[in-house]
Design a protein around this motif. Structure first.
Motif, PDB file in Angstrom:
ATOM      1  N   GLU A   3       0.824  -1.202   0.000  1.00 11.36           N
ATOM      2  CA  GLU A   3       0.000   0.000   0.000  1.00 11.36           C
ATOM      3  C   GLU A   3       0.859   1.253   0.000  1.00 11.36           C
ATOM      4  O   GLU A   3       0.543   2.247  -0.660  1.00 11.36           O
ATOM      5  N   GLN A   4       2.001   1.204   0.733  1.00  8.82           N
ATOM      6  CA  GLN A   4       2.918   2.347   0.775  1.00  8.82           C
ATOM      7  C   GLN A   4       3.459   2.667  -0.610  1.00  8.82           C
ATOM      8  O   GLN A   4       3.516   3.818  -1.023  1.00  8.82           O
ATOM      9  N   ALA A   5       3.853   1.620  -1.348  1.00 13.77           N
ATOM     10  CA  ALA A   5       4.388   1.813  -2.693  1.00 13.77           C
ATOM     11  C   ALA A   5       3.336   2.402  -3.618  1.00 13.77           C
ATOM     12  O   ALA A   5       3.619   3.288  -4.435  1.00 13.77           O
ATOM     13  N   ARG A   6       2.100   1.918  -3.515  1.00  7.64           N
ATOM     14  CA  ARG A   6       1.020   2.454  -4.358  1.00  7.64           C
ATOM     15  C   ARG A   6       0.781   3.925  -4.069  1.00  7.64           C
ATOM     16  O   ARG A   6       0.542   4.718  -4.985  1.00  7.64           O
ATOM     17  N   LYS A   7       0.868   4.304  -2.801  1.00  4.27           N
ATOM     18  CA  LYS A   7       0.636   5.705  -2.445  1.00  4.27           C
ATOM     19  C   LYS A   7       1.702   6.617  -3.025  1.00  4.27           C
ATOM     20  O   LYS A   7       1.388   7.657  -3.618  1.00  4.27           O
ATOM     21  N   HIS A   8       2.980   6.250  -2.871  1.00  2.00           N
ATOM     22  CA  HIS A   8       4.025   7.161  -3.358  1.00  2.00           C
ATOM     23  C   HIS A   8       4.050   7.194  -4.890  1.00  2.00           C
ATOM     24  O   HIS A   8       4.339   8.225  -5.498  1.00  2.00           O
ATOM     25  N   GLN A   9       3.682   6.090  -5.530  1.00  2.00           N
ATOM     26  CA  GLN A   9       3.608   6.095  -6.991  1.00  2.00           C
ATOM     27  C   GLN A   9       2.468   6.990  -7.475  1.00  2.00           C
ATOM     28  O   GLN A   9       2.587   7.662  -8.504  1.00  2.00           O
ATOM     29  N   ARG A  10       1.358   6.972  -6.741  1.00  2.00           N
ATOM     30  CA  ARG A  10       0.233   7.847  -7.115  1.00  2.00           C
ATOM     31  C   ARG A  10       0.621   9.309  -6.995  1.00  2.00           C
ATOM     32  O   ARG A  10       0.347  10.116  -7.900  1.00  2.00           O
ATOM     33  N   VAL A  11       1.299   9.667  -5.897  1.00  2.00           N
ATOM     34  CA  VAL A  11       1.737  11.056  -5.716  1.00  2.00           C
ATOM     35  C   VAL A  11       2.712  11.447  -6.821  1.00  2.00           C
ATOM     36  O   VAL A  11       2.593  12.520  -7.428  1.00  2.00           O
TER      37      VAL A  11
END
Length: 239
Positions: A3-11
């Motif tokens: 989930e952390q990786a998905r968040k920073h990729q979205r940003v």
């Protein structure tokens, strides 16, 4: 994927889209970490990971204690019509100063290029960003074709070497280009206002007419923080 990786990729994806689209302009400062955490409802560590991703893509530069700034957007610079047009197309119009405009004789270059005459039109130019940073030093040598003899007295057409060549009926249709990293000599460093030995990108380009004759030979010293060389290889697999 966590989930952390998905968040920073979205940003990173959203900010990258805004940079490429011009919403965040080259040279502008990004909002601070606190503002970005509030905007995207994520943690500071997520914001930092996103900024690192953008830096890896060449979209931003981060200065500790100061902030992150938008750099060139990663689109390859097409210098077929000169660095000024290439940079202007990126939304970063530089100021160009002509340092030298005269006819010269350079037998060694003439021999290297396989020319019959050693006479050239010499055009040396400095390109500077609006904030005063000197980002390139360019030395052009043009075989003295008919129609160019008076250029040192009349000046470049509209301040452009490309326009001057076009007015003389000279068009670059093909050529070769190579690039290497070199340390600045004391003389070049002084002109570029950098410490001697600073690593710059040296691009050597020879442009030829549709029939293969030499139109211009250009050696450019480019700030590697502002310019990059990109190549592609292979062909995509058919769908």
């Amino acid at each position: 994927m966590s989930e952390q990786a998905r968040k920073h990729q979205r940003v990173a994806r959203i900010l990258g889209r805004e940079i490429r689209g011009g919403t965040l302009r080259t040279g502008s400062r990004l909002p601070g970490e606190h503002a970005l955490t509030q905007r995207f409802s994520v943690s500071r560590s997520t914001v930092r990971e996103a900024l690192r991703s953008l830096a890896d893509e060449g979209l931003v530069r981060t200065h500790p204690g100061i902030g992150s700034f938008v750099s060139f957007d990663g689109t390859p610079l097409d210098n077929r019509h000169g660095w000024t047009q290439a940079l202007t197309a990126q939304g970063v119009p530089p100021e160009t100063a002509v340092l030298r405009l005269e006819t010269v004789e350079e037998p060694a270059l003439s021999t290297r290029l396989g020319l019959d005459s050693a006479r050239f039109l010499a055009v040396d130019r400095m390109r500077t960003l609006p904030d005063g940073v000197r980002l390139s030093l360019e030395r052009s040598r043009v075989p003295l074709h008919p129609g160019l003899e008076a250029v040192p007295e009349t000046g470049l057409v509209d301040g452009s070497l490309t326009a001057t060549l076009t007015a003389a009926g000279l068009v670059v249709a093909s050529g070769e280009q190579r690039a290497t990293a070199v340390p600045l000599t004391p003389e070049d460093a002084a002109q570029l206002e950098r410490p001697a030995g600073t690593s710059f990108l040296r691009v050597t380009r020879t442009g030829r007419s549709p029939v293969g004759s030499v139109v211009e030979h250009v050696v450019s010293l480019l700030d590697p923080e502002r310019f990059e060389l990109r190549t592609s290889f292979g062909e995509p697999e058919p769908p």
